[in-house]
Enzyme design. Structure first.
Site, mmCIF file in Angstrom:
data_model
loop_
_atom_site.group_PDB
_atom_site.id
_atom_site.type_symbol
_atom_site.label_atom_id
_atom_site.label_comp_id
_atom_site.label_asym_id
_atom_site.label_seq_id
_atom_site.Cartn_x
_atom_site.Cartn_y
_atom_site.Cartn_z
ATOM 1 N N SER A 102 -79.190 30.523 19.538
ATOM 2 C CA SER A 102 -79.305 29.083 19.247
ATOM 3 C C SER A 102 -78.190 28.671 18.292
ATOM 4 C CB SER A 102 -80.644 28.783 18.571
ATOM 5 O OG SER A 102 -80.615 29.166 17.212
ATOM 6 N N ASP A 103 -77.765 27.421 18.387
ATOM 7 C CA ASP A 103 -76.936 26.912 17.307
ATOM 8 C C ASP A 103 -77.812 26.900 16.054
ATOM 9 O OD1 ASP A 103 -74.975 25.911 15.703
ATOM 10 O OD2 ASP A 103 -74.364 24.323 17.071
ATOM 11 N N TRP A 104 -77.161 26.843 14.914
ATOM 12 C CA TRP A 104 -77.847 27.075 13.623
ATOM 13 C C TRP A 104 -78.867 25.981 13.315
ATOM 14 C CZ3 TRP A 104 -75.536 30.825 15.287
ATOM 15 C CH2 TRP A 104 -75.302 31.981 14.567
ATOM 16 N N GLY A 105 -80.131 26.354 13.434
ATOM 17 C CA GLY A 105 -81.182 25.350 13.257
ATOM 18 C C GLY A 105 -81.423 24.562 14.531
ATOM 19 N N GLY A 106 -80.928 25.051 15.652
ATOM 20 C CA GLY A 106 -81.049 24.323 16.922
ATOM 21 C C GLY A 106 -82.282 24.700 17.733
#
Ligand code: BGC
Length: 730
Positions: free
Chosen positions: A281-285
């Site tokens: 995942s993108d960071w915090g996605g």
């Protein structure tokens, strides 16, 4: 020697022997594990390990453990992250190493905070102007080497979102507006990065085309346009490189957040494209446990909010089948084996600084696009030019770089604040002085227009270094140069028409002064050795060969969207998203297939500089086009160097599909970079795979060739295609 000392010595010797025996035994044992057999395939090796793993160990592979240097994203094991953005613990007892992830868009991130050194290459967009898969490979090799030297075994670089919105603050991290060019270059970059034994990553999947409200925006796009444009770049990159990881993006696509979008992650990526690596995942996605896991997200970063204890509980409650967990874990393991990070453990080393700088310079030399050169003012003749004015903010000391998670820190700097403007210590003034030692080279910052104009007037030539800073986390309000630089250029050019503008930009800019200046060089974010590369082009040590990977429009009014759609409220950060279950606003990409030059072409809008455009200090002629269809279509033609200098021409082939296909007027289908001495001719052959001539058919959900007449065109840019031939395909 007294007795006590002897006893202590004996104890220490014994301890060290014992410890090394234990280490040796552990090592031998590791080598004895059946999955350590390098003759087995990565899939076989992953399967063997998986069989030995407990549920807890599997879950450990599916999430991060915090992000170093981030205030919000800390976890108990973050201190082991080696200063990087992400850290996965691995399975020590089975010899599976941790994954140490670092951002590395145009060089390795966080050098200042970590007390290390990284080379900054030219921006990704800049390097795409080389159209050169070999240069892309050198780019990836260098980054892979520096990652390992710093103790990382996974890169988070590899941006390939095609430019639908040139005001996007991350345009410099991507490779322009064409999916075939972008996919080919990013694929070659990742392939060579992975050859250094790091896990490669391609991002941000998908349609993450603006930063405004990126954590809550819903990108709406039809299936055909999605596949033929944005996804095609990813498909080509993945086919070339087999990256170990795909990073899903923050935004939603057609209603579902990308990191829980079953269509994107499972149906297209894993089933249709047969992607064998893992989705990170993108960071915090990440927005959910059940939905994201079922959709095909394999690894949550940088925390374990959804893919830690909650995922374990869901398995125990029978909400998530073990087969799903196995699929996630198997993919992470497979990428560890396929990239070689198991077989080639990380050993930190000192980066080859000199070697890196050399590569940064040569790639920049291949990336500088000569956009205008009236009366052949360039290259400057150092035996004749007596006085030169160097004008521009910081042009005496440095060149600007791109910000956000892509930021590379300059040597000698402390960690820059998020969204700080970072200048690399590569001085245009010094580089020009070194190149023209007998000329009187003077500097003016350009703050006072009258002073800058006066210096230009009293000089033979004025060179303005203009800049436009951009970054992740913002979009540009406009494509104009900021800080009154348009007025500065106009004032200097009025004082001395022999004015050359070097543009240090992260995306395209408008040029209201274009008719007043003699020369324009697009030098992009030029990297650690940018100034030397620019000086080499200005003085003809290097004959420019780069071509635009992106169209420069005449005005923002000509873009498909006149403004960037903004979020309804002030916009959310990635840390807020855990509570967001649905996007809050839509962006309709209703220009569909018409991205970049395809838009201007179809809408018959004149442009400032077309896609594929770039001048040289020599000239080229094109003749003799032949088209042969077969499994791949082959286009052959002759390119001749008709000028007086050796050079490299990027010869481009475009195709117009049959009218029934319902496509924009033409698309790039291939190119070849040809090295030619003065007067020399070469036959060029470009092979075009069928998919590059196909359309995506929404009825069959697949690619198809439309029968009819295909027109192939060859030449030096999208707007200069002297050769043309039509063939029928049934
Ligand atoms: C960016 C990613 C990056 C990640 C880790 C995110 O904000 O969108 O591109 O890799 O942070 O730094």
């Amino acid at each position: 020697m007294n007795n006590r000392f002897c006893n202590r010595l004996a104890f220490l010797v014994c301890l060290s022997v014992c410890l090394s025996t234990v280490a040796l035994a552990e090592n031998n044992q590791k080598q004895d594990f059946p999955w350590m057999n390098k003759n087995l395939s990565p899939d076989e090796r992953a399967e063997l390990v998986l069989k030995q793993m407990t549920l807890d160990e599997k879950i450990e592979l599916l999430h991060g453990n915090g992000m170093a240097h981030s205030e919000n994203w800390q976890m108990p094991l973050t201190y082991l992250a080696n200063g990087g953005a992400g850290y996965v613990v691995g399975v020590k007892r089975l010899g599976i190493p941790p994954i140490w992830m670092s951002d590395a868009a145009y060089g390795v991130r966080m050098s200042a905070a970590n007390g290390r050194y990284s080379t900054a290459l030219p921006s990704n967009l800049g390097s795409a102007a080389s159209w050169d898969p070999q240069a892309a490979c050198e780019y990836g090799t260098l980054i892979g080497r520096e990652l390992r030297a710093q103790g990382y075994n996974m890169t988070l670089g590899g941006g390939t979102n095609i430019t639908r919105e040139p005001r996007n603050g991350r345009t410099f991290e991507y490779m322009g507006e064409d999916p075939i060019l972008s996919g080919t270059l990013v694929g070659n970059r990742i392939k060579c990065e992975q050859a250094q034994h790091v896990i490669g990553d391609i991002k941000h999947y998908a349609v993450n085309d603006q930063e405004s409200g990126r954590n809550e925006v819903n990108s709406i796009i039809n299936e055909r346009a999605l596949h033929e444009t944005d996804l095609l770049a990813f498909k080509i990159g993945i086919d070339i490189a087999n990256p170990g990881a795909v990073m899903c993006s923050y935004n939603a696509v057609n209603g579902d957040f990308a990191c829980e979008n079953k269509y994107l992650l499972t149906d297209v990526l894993k089933q249709n494209w047969k992607f064998a690596g893992f989705v990170v995942s993108d960071w915090g996605g990440t927005h959910s446990t059940l939905k994201a896991s079922a959709a095909g997200l394999d690894n949550e970063e940088p925390l374990d909010h959804f893919f830690g204890p909650r995922l374990k509980k869901a398995v125990e409650a029978g909400q998530v089948p073990m087969s799903q967990i196995d699929d996630h874990a198997r993919r992470v393991l497979r990428s560890e084996f396929a990239s070689g990070i198991v077989d080639y453990p990380i050993k930190k080393s000192v980066a080859d600084v000199e070697g890196g700088l050399e590569i940064a310079r040569t790639i920049e030399e291949q990336s500088i696009v000569l956009l205008k050169n009236s009366n052949n003012l360039l290259p400057l003749d150092r035996s004749k030019v007596r006085s030169i004015a160097i004008i521009g903010h910081n042009a005496d000391t440095g060149m600007i770089s791109g910000g956000g998670s892509a930021q590379v820190d300059p040597p000698g700097s402390t960690a820059p604040a998020w969204l700080a403007h970072v200048w690399f210590p590569t001085s245009p003034l010094k580089a020009v002085r070194a190149m023209a030692p007998s000329a009187n080279v003077k500097f003016d910052s350009g703050t006072n227009l009258a002073a800058a104009a006066a210096l230009a007037k009293s000089s033979d030539v004025a060179i303005i270094f203009a800049h436009q800073w951009i970054s992740e986390g913002m979009d540009l309000p406009s494509l104009s140069l900021p800080d009154n630089q348009d007025a500065l250029i106009a004032a200097v050019a009025a004082a001395n028409p022999k004015t050359i503008v070097a543009l240090e930009t992260g995306t395209v800019v408008t040029m209201p002064w274009i008719d007043k200046v003699s020369g324009v060089l697009e030098v992009w974010f030029a990297g650690s050795k940018g100034a030397d590369a620019v000086a080499n082009v200005l003085f003809g040590e290097v004959n420019p060969s780069a071509k635009l990977p992106i169209t420069f429009p005449l005005s923002e009014k000509d873009l498909p969207h006149t403004t960037v759609t903004q979020p309804p409220t002030k916009g959310r950060g990635p840390e807020d998203e855990s509570v967001l279950t649905a996007p809050t606003f839509d962006v309709h990409y209703d220009e569909g297939l018409k991205v970049g030059y395809k838009w201007y072409d179809a809408e018959k809008k004149p442009v400032l500089f077309p896609f594929g455009f770039g001048l040289s200090y020599t000239s080229y002629g094109y003749s003799n086009l032949k088209v042969a269809s077969g499994e791949d279509t082959t286009v052959t033609f002759t390119v001749k160097n008709t000028g007086g200098r050796a050079g490299q021409e990027i010869a481009q082939v475009y195709a117009a599909l049959p009218a029934d296909a319902g496509e924009p007027p033409k698309r790039l289908v291939g190119w070849s970079k040809v090295q030619l001495n003065p007067g020399e001719s070469k036959d060029v052959t470009v092979s075009i795979p069928a998919i590059y001539l196909s359309i995506y058919d929404e009825r069959s959900h697949g690619w198809k060739l439309v029968p009819g007449s295909y027109t192939f065109m060859a030449g030096g840019s999208a707007s200069d295609l002297p050769l043309k031939q039509s063939v029928s395909v049934n």
